[in-house]
Design a protein around this motif. Structure first.
Motif, PDB file in Angstrom:
ATOM      1  N   ILE A   8       5.148   3.009   9.116  1.00  0.00           N
ATOM      2  CA  ILE A   8       4.625   4.208   9.787  1.00  0.00           C
ATOM      3  C   ILE A   8       3.741   5.003   8.838  1.00  0.00           C
ATOM      4  CG2 ILE A   8       5.288   6.426  10.795  1.00  0.00           C
ATOM      5  CD1 ILE A   8       7.792   4.978  11.902  1.00  0.00           C
ATOM      6  N   LEU A   9       4.162   5.142   7.603  1.00  0.00           N
ATOM      7  CA  LEU A   9       3.358   5.865   6.610  1.00  0.00           C
ATOM      8  C   LEU A   9       2.025   5.161   6.381  1.00  0.00           C
ATOM      9  CD1 LEU A   9       3.151   8.184   4.588  1.00  0.00           C
ATOM     10  CD2 LEU A   9       4.252   6.697   2.912  1.00  0.00           C
ATOM     11  N   GLY A  10       2.053   3.843   6.265  1.00  0.00           N
ATOM     12  CA  GLY A  10       0.823   3.077   6.091  1.00  0.00           C
ATOM     13  C   GLY A  10      -0.109   3.218   7.278  1.00  0.00           C
ATOM     14  N   LEU A  11       0.451   3.219   8.485  1.00  0.00           N
ATOM     15  CA  LEU A  11      -0.356   3.388   9.690  1.00  0.00           C
ATOM     16  C   LEU A  11      -1.002   4.770   9.727  1.00  0.00           C
ATOM     17  CD1 LEU A  11      -1.276   2.159  12.388  1.00  0.00           C
ATOM     18  CD2 LEU A  11       0.787   3.131  13.410  1.00  0.00           C
ATOM     19  N   LEU A  12      -0.253   5.794   9.343  1.00  0.00           N
ATOM     20  CA  LEU A  12      -0.816   7.147   9.311  1.00  0.00           C
ATOM     21  C   LEU A  12      -1.946   7.258   8.286  1.00  0.00           C
ATOM     22  CD1 LEU A  12       2.415   9.315   9.627  1.00  0.00           C
ATOM     23  CD2 LEU A  12       0.649   8.935  11.363  1.00  0.00           C
ATOM     24  N   ILE A  13      -1.772   6.630   7.136  1.00  0.00           N
ATOM     25  CA  ILE A  13      -2.825   6.641   6.119  1.00  0.00           C
ATOM     26  C   ILE A  13      -4.054   5.899   6.629  1.00  0.00           C
ATOM     27  CG2 ILE A  13      -3.451   5.812   3.819  1.00  0.00           C
ATOM     28  CD1 ILE A  13      -0.525   6.411   3.008  1.00  0.00           C
ATOM     29  N   LEU A  14      -3.844   4.769   7.299  1.00  0.00           N
ATOM     30  CA  LEU A  14      -4.961   4.009   7.858  1.00  0.00           C
ATOM     31  C   LEU A  14      -5.715   4.834   8.897  1.00  0.00           C
ATOM     32  CD1 LEU A  14      -6.552   1.370   8.160  1.00  0.00           C
ATOM     33  CD2 LEU A  14      -4.871   0.693   9.891  1.00  0.00           C
ATOM     34  N   ILE A  15      -4.993   5.506   9.779  1.00  0.00           N
ATOM     35  CA  ILE A  15      -5.628   6.352  10.794  1.00  0.00           C
ATOM     36  C   ILE A  15      -6.419   7.477  10.120  1.00  0.00           C
ATOM     37  CG2 ILE A  15      -5.147   8.033  12.628  1.00  0.00           C
ATOM     38  CD1 ILE A  15      -2.796   6.174  13.442  1.00  0.00           C
TER      39      ILE A  15
END
Length: 65
Positions: A8-15
Motif C-alpha cells: 500500500i505504501l509503495g502504491l501511494l508513492i507511485l501514485i
C-alpha cells in the motif's frame, strides 16, 4: 512492517510520483527544468516527490491576488 502495508505504501508513492510527473509536464517551467525535476522524481521517488511539492514551480492560480 507487514507485507500488505509495504504494498500500500509503495502504491501511494507511485501514485504521488505519477501526479508529480504530470504536474511537471503541465508546469510553465523551461524544458531543462522539467527534465531535471522528472529525473529527480524518477531516481529518488520519495525525496523527489517531497521536493517537487515544496519547491516546484507553482501554477498561476495560487499566485493570483
Amino acid at each position: 512492517m507487514n507485507m500488505p502495508y509495504n504494498g500500500i505504501l509503495g502504491l501511494l508513492i507511485l501514485i504521488g510520483d505519477v501526479w508529480a510527473i504530470i504536474s511537471i509536464f503541465q508546469s510553465g517551467a523551461s524544458n531543462e527544468k522539467k527534465a531535471l525535476w522528472i529525473v529527480l522524481v524518477v531516481l529518488l521517488p520519495v525525496v523527489g516527490l517531497i521536493l517537487w511539492y515544496f519547491l516546484g514551480p507553482r501554477s498561476g492560480v495560487a499566485n493570483r491576488t
